[in-house]
Write a protein that holds these residues in place. Structure first.
Motif, PDB file in Angstrom:
ATOM      1  N   THR A 215       0.957  -1.173   0.090  1.00 54.89           N
ATOM      2  CA  THR A 215       0.257  -0.620   0.010  1.00 54.89           C
ATOM      3  C   THR A 215       0.629   1.312  -0.021  1.00 54.89           C
ATOM      4  OG1 THR A 215      -1.959  -0.995   1.098  1.00 54.89           O
ATOM      5  CG2 THR A 215      -1.493   1.236   0.928  1.00 54.89           C
ATOM      6  N   LEU A 216       0.754   1.982  -0.989  1.00 57.01           N
ATOM      7  CA  LEU A 216       1.623   3.676  -0.911  1.00 57.01           C
ATOM      8  C   LEU A 216       1.198   3.840   0.177  1.00 57.01           C
ATOM      9  CD1 LEU A 216       3.578   4.730  -3.129  1.00 57.01           C
ATOM     10  CD2 LEU A 216       1.000   5.605  -4.186  1.00 57.01           C
TER      11      LEU A 216
ATOM     12  N   GLU B 161       5.904  13.602  -4.883  1.00 56.74           N
ATOM     13  CA  GLU B 161       4.686  13.993  -5.996  1.00 56.74           C
ATOM     14  C   GLU B 161       4.484  13.004  -7.005  1.00 56.74           C
ATOM     15  OE1 GLU B 161       7.422  16.232  -8.399  1.00 56.74           O
ATOM     16  OE2 GLU B 161       7.980  17.667  -6.858  1.00 56.74           O
ATOM     17  N   THR B 162       2.981  13.133  -6.631  1.00 53.52           N
ATOM     18  CA  THR B 162       2.866  11.497  -7.284  1.00 53.52           C
ATOM     19  C   THR B 162       2.245  11.588  -8.204  1.00 53.52           C
ATOM     20  OG1 THR B 162       1.894  10.993  -4.908  1.00 53.52           O
ATOM     21  CG2 THR B 162       0.783  10.169  -7.237  1.00 53.52           C
ATOM     22  N   ILE B 163       2.825  10.871  -9.576  1.00 52.66           N
ATOM     23  CA  ILE B 163       2.896  11.119 -11.312  1.00 52.66           C
ATOM     24  C   ILE B 163       2.136   9.440 -11.489  1.00 52.66           C
ATOM     25  CG2 ILE B 163       4.068  10.612 -13.014  1.00 52.66           C
ATOM     26  CD1 ILE B 163       6.703  12.122 -11.437  1.00 52.66           C
ATOM     27  N   SER B 164       1.173   9.351 -12.290  1.00 53.54           N
ATOM     28  CA  SER B 164       0.365   8.407 -12.727  1.00 53.54           C
ATOM     29  C   SER B 164       1.523   7.707 -14.483  1.00 53.54           C
ATOM     30  CB  SER B 164      -1.360   8.485 -13.482  1.00 53.54           C
ATOM     31  OG  SER B 164      -1.472   7.098 -13.809  1.00 53.54           O
ATOM     32  N   VAL B 165       1.638   6.327 -13.503  1.00 57.53           N
ATOM     33  CA  VAL B 165       2.268   5.243 -15.040  1.00 57.53           C
ATOM     34  C   VAL B 165       1.725   4.464 -14.886  1.00 57.53           C
ATOM     35  CG1 VAL B 165       4.378   4.541 -15.184  1.00 57.53           C
ATOM     36  CG2 VAL B 165       4.523   6.567 -14.116  1.00 57.53           C
ATOM     37  N   GLY B 166       1.227   4.411 -16.704  1.00 58.68           N
ATOM     38  CA  GLY B 166       0.876   3.317 -17.125  1.00 58.68           C
ATOM     39  C   GLY B 166      -0.490   3.079 -18.169  1.00 58.68           C
ATOM     40  N   ARG B 167      -0.546   3.315 -19.246  1.00 52.35           N
ATOM     41  CA  ARG B 167      -1.803   3.806 -19.972  1.00 52.35           C
ATOM     42  C   ARG B 167      -2.858   2.824 -19.174  1.00 52.35           C
ATOM     43  NH1 ARG B 167       1.844   3.080 -24.287  1.00 52.35           N
ATOM     44  NH2 ARG B 167       0.838   0.972 -24.953  1.00 52.35           N
TER      45      ARG B 167
ATOM     46  N   THR C 145      -2.901   0.473 -16.111  1.00 51.61           N
ATOM     47  CA  THR C 145      -2.929   0.419 -15.489  1.00 51.61           C
ATOM     48  C   THR C 145      -2.894   1.523 -14.293  1.00 51.61           C
ATOM     49  OG1 THR C 145      -0.587   0.562 -15.060  1.00 51.61           O
ATOM     50  CG2 THR C 145      -2.044  -2.056 -15.472  1.00 51.61           C
ATOM     51  N   LYS C 146      -2.707   3.192 -14.950  1.00 49.59           N
ATOM     52  CA  LYS C 146      -2.271   4.164 -13.344  1.00 49.59           C
ATOM     53  C   LYS C 146      -2.085   3.802 -12.733  1.00 49.59           C
ATOM     54  CE  LYS C 146      -5.088   6.133 -17.690  1.00 49.59           C
ATOM     55  NZ  LYS C 146      -4.702   5.133 -18.442  1.00 49.59           N
ATOM     56  N   THR C 147      -0.874   3.459 -12.506  1.00 47.03           N
ATOM     57  CA  THR C 147       0.054   3.317 -11.303  1.00 47.03           C
ATOM     58  C   THR C 147       0.381   4.443 -10.720  1.00 47.03           C
ATOM     59  OG1 THR C 147       1.053  -0.038 -12.328  1.00 47.03           O
ATOM     60  CG2 THR C 147       1.910   1.552 -10.069  1.00 47.03           C
ATOM     61  N   ASP C 148      -0.001   4.997  -9.503  1.00 45.20           N
ATOM     62  CA  ASP C 148       0.782   5.322  -8.828  1.00 45.20           C
ATOM     63  C   ASP C 148       1.897   5.532  -8.549  1.00 45.20           C
ATOM     64  OD1 ASP C 148      -1.632   7.422  -9.028  1.00 45.20           O
ATOM     65  OD2 ASP C 148      -3.009   6.775  -7.354  1.00 45.20           O
ATOM     66  N   VAL C 149       3.005   6.312  -8.906  1.00 46.99           N
ATOM     67  CA  VAL C 149       4.387   6.425  -8.558  1.00 46.99           C
ATOM     68  C   VAL C 149       4.891   7.252  -7.590  1.00 46.99           C
ATOM     69  CG1 VAL C 149       6.989   6.185  -9.314  1.00 46.99           C
ATOM     70  CG2 VAL C 149       4.769   5.483 -10.735  1.00 46.99           C
TER      71      VAL C 149
ATOM     72  N   ASP D 171       2.887   1.566  -5.932  1.00 46.71           N
ATOM     73  CA  ASP D 171       2.122   1.296  -5.887  1.00 46.71           C
ATOM     74  C   ASP D 171       1.886  -0.197  -5.656  1.00 46.71           C
ATOM     75  OD1 ASP D 171      -0.329   1.651  -4.141  1.00 46.71           O
ATOM     76  OD2 ASP D 171      -1.719   2.085  -5.970  1.00 46.71           O
ATOM     77  N   GLY D 172       1.973  -1.416  -4.719  1.00 45.32           N
ATOM     78  CA  GLY D 172       1.247  -2.017  -5.621  1.00 45.32           C
ATOM     79  C   GLY D 172       2.483  -3.014  -5.257  1.00 45.32           C
TER      80      GLY D 172
END
Length: 527
Positions: free
Chosen positions: A185-186, A205-211, A213-217, A290-291
């Protein structure tokens, strides 16, 4: 300022049919720029169809009094959001604002305005500008609130799902120090670091990665200590990732590292919050995905993979001796089989006469040369080690240990390998486990086979040439633009206080210059 809602009785500019015509040619799952319609029913129908009428999609509607017109709707994903908060809190606010004393249609606009004002007054509720943001937030566990006549939606952060509790790390154990490790859990992971660094300069800073999955990084660093150019480089590399899905930090690591074809990892990863906190204090940048319970730290140097967190929790003399032991163990793991092959094949005159006679007697019945003998034993041990990792825990450890003993003894009795070779391979394998970072033990195991081939072909000269090429390769590596072999190459005298040896804390006044922190002062000298 929120946009003024449209009267429910007025003609809506875009009807349901025209709305579907405007979005029917969109690629699947691409909703960037698609606006939120003021008609709640149109939005609900689109969300319902886009999610394939999924069973876990929960839609709750609130209607105007004495009217069939939907006044508001709350949408969330069952299992990701806390339904109790929706039922006991959000619905109460909406009902209070939409079910007032006025029952005439003319009061609908005022009721919607009141609902928006109440929602804006709640700290955990924010606006959603378009359908792309709506889907992303809803599928992340937030509740979406739609109001009739409003061209914006609202999101309530009520994420709640089952997650693994904070437990002791199974991969990076320590004798002294904190036992907690990161989870999948992030937000729990960021809180574990926040507990150790209670400073407002710790920025996230949180960036959404993945078209898909929209994974929070999440990017984490200490502002004013971390080098700004390194932070910008990490941010740019993360934003440049264009991939359909990210399921683990290893996917991120493979896409942002400097040297993609090197055996050596140039990005450090750990499960320990105290390790991340310590490296943040040195001016490095942490990347949380996240994950996954593994956190990436950049820039990284080779010496970091030989350091353990407990080195800093016990006396410096003990820590220095243990760290030197790790370096010696790595050389044993890397060179012992190849040295045995080279000496017994090409340089027998280097051995004492008694030892040479003993080895020759052991190898009398062995049908293979030393290289093939070592290769068979090393491959067998690697198979047993991998099988022990993949088998059920109840029997995995027993199979790896007992299997090695049984197979080794049987091989010696059958005359396939010599007893000395079993000892060499066993000591080599045990030495590998002294490394605190598992990711560094893998390239050591691979290079061992290459050096064995060089030793079988050219003897000690082949080993020396292999080590020379390895050293050149390590000196050429970079981690986000910083030298991977620092503080040895380029040499930094002050940083060697915490490299092979760990000198006392009171002797290390400055942070290591390897990460080039903006503020190098760690301990202020007494006046």
């Amino acid at each position: 300022m929120p946009k003024r809602p449209i009267h429910p009785k007025k003609q809506i500019n875009r009807t349901k049919e025209s709305y579907h015509e405007s979005v029917e040619n969109l690629p699947p799952h691409e909703h960037t720029g698609v606006p939120i319609e003021p008609d709640v029913k149109v939005n609900l129908e689109r969300i319902w169809l886009e999610l394939g009428k999924s069973d876990d999609l929960v839609i709750r509607e609130i209607r105007f009094e004495r009217s069939e017109l939907v006044a508001a709707a709350v949408i969330y994903i069952d299992g990701l959001s806390d339904s109790a908060i929706v039922n006991s809190y959000i619905f109460d606010v909406l009902k209070y604002s939409l079910h007032g004393n006025g029952e005439q249609d003319g009061d609908a606009v005022n009721k919607t305005v009141l609902a928006e004002e109440l929602l804006h007054g709640i700290g955990s509720i924010h606006t959603v500008p378009d359908m792309a943001s709506l889907y992303r937030n809803m599928l992340s566990g937030e509740a979406i609130i739609l109001l009739q006549g409003s061209c914006e939606a609202y999101r309530a952060d009520i994420r709640q799902w089952k997650g693994r509790e904070v437990t002791e790390s199974t991969n990076q154990t320590s004798v002294r120090g904190p036992r907690e490790s990161f989870t999948e859990t992030l937000r729990i992971n960021t809180s574990l670091v926040r507990r150790k660094i209670k400073d407002p300069r710790l920025w996230l800073e949180t960036i959404s990665v993945g078209r898909v999955t929209k994974t929070d990084v999440t990017l984490m660093y200490l502002n004013g200590i971390a080098k700004p150019s390194v932070v910008d480089e990490v941010r740019n590399r993360l934003r440049a990732i264009d991939i359909d899905g990210v399921l683990d930090g290893g996917n991120i690591e493979e896409l942002i590292e400097d040297e993609r074809f090197s055996l050596f990892p140039t990005i450090y990863n750990t499960e320990l919050p105290d390790s991340v906190a310590g490296q943040l204090l040195e001016g490095k940048v942490a990347i949380m995905v996240d994950g996954t319970p593994n956190v990436l730290v950049v820039p990284s140097q080779l010496v970091a993979f030989f350091q353990s967190t407990e080195d800093y929790y016990q006396r410096w003399i003990y820590a220095s001796l243990l760290r030197m032991l790790r370096f010696i163990s790595v050389f044993i793991s890397l060179l012992l089989p190849s040295m045995y092959i080279a000496i017994t094949t090409f340089h027998r005159d280097m051995l004492p006469t008694s030892l040479l006679i003993s080895l020759s007697a052991q190898r009398e019945g062995v049908p293979f040369p030393a290289f093939v003998e070592a290769l068979l034993m090393e491959i067998t041990f690697e198979i047993l080690r991998e099988a022990g990792l993949r088998m059920p825990r109840a029997i995995g450890q027993a199979v790896s240990v007992v299997g090695t003993l049984v197979i080794g003894q049987a091989a010696v009795e059958a005359g396939i390998v010599s007893a000395a070779m079993v000892i060499v391979v066993s000591v080599t394998a045990i030495s590998t486990f002294t490394l605190p970072a598992y990711s560094m033990s893998i390239p050591i195991r691979i290079l061992r086979f290459l050096l064995m081939g060089m030793a079988a072909s050219f003897g000690l000269f082949g080993i020396i040439m292999g080590l020379f090429v390895l050293l050149l390769h390590l000196c050429a590596l970079r981690s986000f633009g910083e030298p991977f072999m620092a503080p040895f190459g380029p040499f930094a005298g002050s940083d060697n206080r915490d490299s092979i040896l760990r000198l006392p804390r009171w002797f290390s006044f400055n942070r290591p210059s390897t990460a080039q922190p903006s503020n190098r002062t760690r301990i202020r000298k007494r006046s």
